[in-house]
Design an enzyme around this catalytic site. Structure first.
Site, PDB file in Angstrom:
ATOM      1  N   PRO A 210      27.228  26.687-105.781  1.00  0.00           N
ATOM      2  CA  PRO A 210      28.240  27.128-104.802  1.00  0.00           C
ATOM      3  C   PRO A 210      27.631  27.393-103.425  1.00  0.00           C
ATOM      4  O   PRO A 210      28.334  27.428-102.421  1.00  0.00           O
ATOM      5  CB  PRO A 210      28.786  28.420-105.409  1.00  0.00           C
ATOM      6  CG  PRO A 210      28.396  28.390-106.836  1.00  0.00           C
ATOM      7  CD  PRO A 210      27.101  27.630-106.891  1.00  0.00           C
TER       8      PRO A 210
ATOM      9  N   GLU B 228      23.090  32.919-113.737  1.00  0.00           N
ATOM     10  CA  GLU B 228      23.341  33.322-112.340  1.00  0.00           C
ATOM     11  C   GLU B 228      22.863  32.265-111.362  1.00  0.00           C
ATOM     12  O   GLU B 228      23.109  32.342-110.161  1.00  0.00           O
ATOM     13  CB  GLU B 228      22.637  34.664-112.047  1.00  0.00           C
ATOM     14  CG  GLU B 228      23.109  35.824-112.901  1.00  0.00           C
ATOM     15  CD  GLU B 228      24.646  35.934-112.889  1.00  0.00           C
ATOM     16  OE1 GLU B 228      25.237  35.891-113.986  1.00  0.00           O
ATOM     17  OE2 GLU B 228      25.218  36.005-111.773  1.00  0.00           O
TER      18      GLU B 228
ATOM     19  N   ARG C   7      30.923   4.897-107.836  1.00  0.00           N
ATOM     20  CA  ARG C   7      31.927   3.946-107.335  1.00  0.00           C
ATOM     21  C   ARG C   7      31.380   3.108-106.186  1.00  0.00           C
ATOM     22  O   ARG C   7      31.951   2.070-105.838  1.00  0.00           O
ATOM     23  CB  ARG C   7      33.187   4.687-106.898  1.00  0.00           C
ATOM     24  CG  ARG C   7      33.874   5.460-108.031  1.00  0.00           C
ATOM     25  CD  ARG C   7      34.979   6.365-107.513  1.00  0.00           C
ATOM     26  NE  ARG C   7      36.041   5.588-106.856  1.00  0.00           N
ATOM     27  CZ  ARG C   7      36.961   4.881-107.513  1.00  0.00           C
ATOM     28  NH1 ARG C   7      36.920   4.853-108.830  1.00  0.00           N
ATOM     29  NH2 ARG C   7      37.890   4.206-106.877  1.00  0.00           N
TER      30      ARG C   7
ATOM     31  N   ASP D 123      39.738   3.465-100.898  1.00  0.00           N
ATOM     32  CA  ASP D 123      39.924   4.786-101.518  1.00  0.00           C
ATOM     33  C   ASP D 123      40.368   5.799-100.480  1.00  0.00           C
ATOM     34  O   ASP D 123      39.965   5.738 -99.327  1.00  0.00           O
ATOM     35  CB  ASP D 123      38.567   5.283-102.079  1.00  0.00           C
ATOM     36  CG  ASP D 123      38.422   4.944-103.557  1.00  0.00           C
ATOM     37  OD1 ASP D 123      37.322   5.133-104.093  1.00  0.00           O
ATOM     38  OD2 ASP D 123      39.410   4.474-104.125  1.00  0.00           O
TER      39      ASP D 123
HETATM   40  C1  4FV Z   1      29.061  25.036-108.630  1.00  0.00           C
HETATM   41  C2  4FV Z   1      30.055  24.734-107.689  1.00  0.00           C
HETATM   42  C3  4FV Z   1      29.034  26.212-109.513  1.00  0.00           C
HETATM   43  C4  4FV Z   1      27.226  28.770-110.363  1.00  0.00           C
HETATM   44  C5  4FV Z   1      26.425  29.554-111.339  1.00  0.00           C
HETATM   45  C6  4FV Z   1      26.715  27.328-112.161  1.00  0.00           C
HETATM   46  C7  4FV Z   1      27.731  27.582-111.099  1.00  0.00           C
HETATM   47  C8  4FV Z   1      26.119  28.643-112.484  1.00  0.00           C
HETATM   48  N1  4FV Z   1      28.148  24.077-108.592  1.00  0.00           N
HETATM   49  N2  4FV Z   1      29.713  23.547-107.110  1.00  0.00           N
HETATM   50  N3  4FV Z   1      31.170  25.425-107.386  1.00  0.00           N
HETATM   51  N4  4FV Z   1      27.896  26.407-110.230  1.00  0.00           N
HETATM   52  O1  4FV Z   1      29.991  26.983-109.554  1.00  0.00           O
HETATM   53  O2  4FV Z   1      28.565  23.167-107.673  1.00  0.00           O
HETATM   54  O3  4FV Z   1      24.731  28.496-112.568  1.00  0.00           O
END
Ligand code: 4FV
Length: 253
Positions: free
Chosen positions: A89, A116, A153, A168
């Site tokens: 994230p 985490e 793709r 697309d």
């Molecule tokens: C995430 C997202 C995501 C966070 C903690 C995996 C999680 C756990 N990855 N975009 N949104 N990852 O939420 O790519 O490790």
């Protein structure tokens, strides 16, 4: 193009790669996808991939050494520089443009976090950190599959006719036009006459207008970076000052 996916849930990823366009591309060796179980790169008898966070706090953190060993083994195997992508994230928001750009690389590694997240020192081996959206998932596997699908793709031959990739949504930064198929009438729901007209000039114009209209209505933010031709610019101007008649919009009565 090759993808190496590092995960503690290899079966979950395996399952998602057996179907559809990507599954067929793997069968036809247009893509090579290797799934690595991170636990295979641990050294303790409990095959530990996570540990408690320094500084305390809830949850666990993914240990750096198993990930480093996995990356070493993959780089060794690929013998060429690999592009390491970490799904998290905290990454930049993944876009169609990223998919097209990364689609030109030879070897891509997708690191899937859990718990985490990964120990911060892992980022010393990461080329790009990507997020698929501002929400927290329980793992990076689904984001990795999203990214792989979007990039795949762009590999020649993966999508039946490359034309449709170019067309697309988002390839030109606009939302897609409505799609219809048989039958022409379902209850009181009719296919727009223009699509039944066989007049390809009119159909092409209608699709442009619909794409622009939807984008203006639902995602006006996209219009800033959309690549529009003269005809589309003129249509958009009319749509924006509401001078586009219903008929011109090809709306069915
Ligand atoms: C995430 C997202 C995501 C966070 C903690 C995996 C999680 C756990 N990855 N975009 N949104 N990852 O939420 O790519 O490790």
């Amino acid at each position: 193009m090759t993808f190496d996916i590092v995960t503690i849930f290899p079966a979950m990823v395996e399952a998602a790669l057996t179907a559809g366009v990507v599954g067929r591309a793997i069968d036809r060796q247009l893509l090579e996808v290797v799934i690595h179980d991170l636990r295979d790169f641990t050294t303790d008898r409990h095959r530990s991939v996570d540990d408690v966070p320094y500084g305390g706090g809830p949850g666990m953190v993914m240990k750096p050494e198993p990930i480093f060993r996995a990356l070493d083994a993959i780089s060794e195997r690929r013998g060429r520089p690999v592009t390491v992508l970490l799904m998290s994230p905290q990454g930049t928001r993944f876009t169609q443009g990223d998919a097209e750009r990364i689609g030109s690389r030879q070897h891509v590694v997708l690191l899937c976090g859990r718990y985490e997240g990964v120990d911060e020192r892992v980022r010393s081996r990461v080329d790009e950190e990507l997020s698929i959206g501002d929400y927290v998932l329980s793992g990076g596997e689904l984001p990795a599959l999203v990214v792989l699908d979007a990039i795949a793709r762009y590999v020649p031959g993966v999508v039946g006719d490359d034309q449709s990739v170019a067309e697309d949504s988002f390839s030109r930064g606009l939302l897609d036009f409505p799609h219809y198929t048989r039958p022409a009438v379902v209850g009181d729901l009719r296919v727009p006459d223009v699509l039944l007209s066989g007049n390809h000039q009119e159909i092409r114009r209608w699709r442009k207008q619909e794409s622009l209209g939807r984008t203006l209505e639902r995602r006006p933010d996209l219009l800033e970076n959309a690549t529009l031709d003269d005809e589309e610019r003129e249509m958009l101007r009319k749509l924006q000052n509401g001078s586009m008649t219903e008929l011109q919009k090809g709306k069915t009565k």
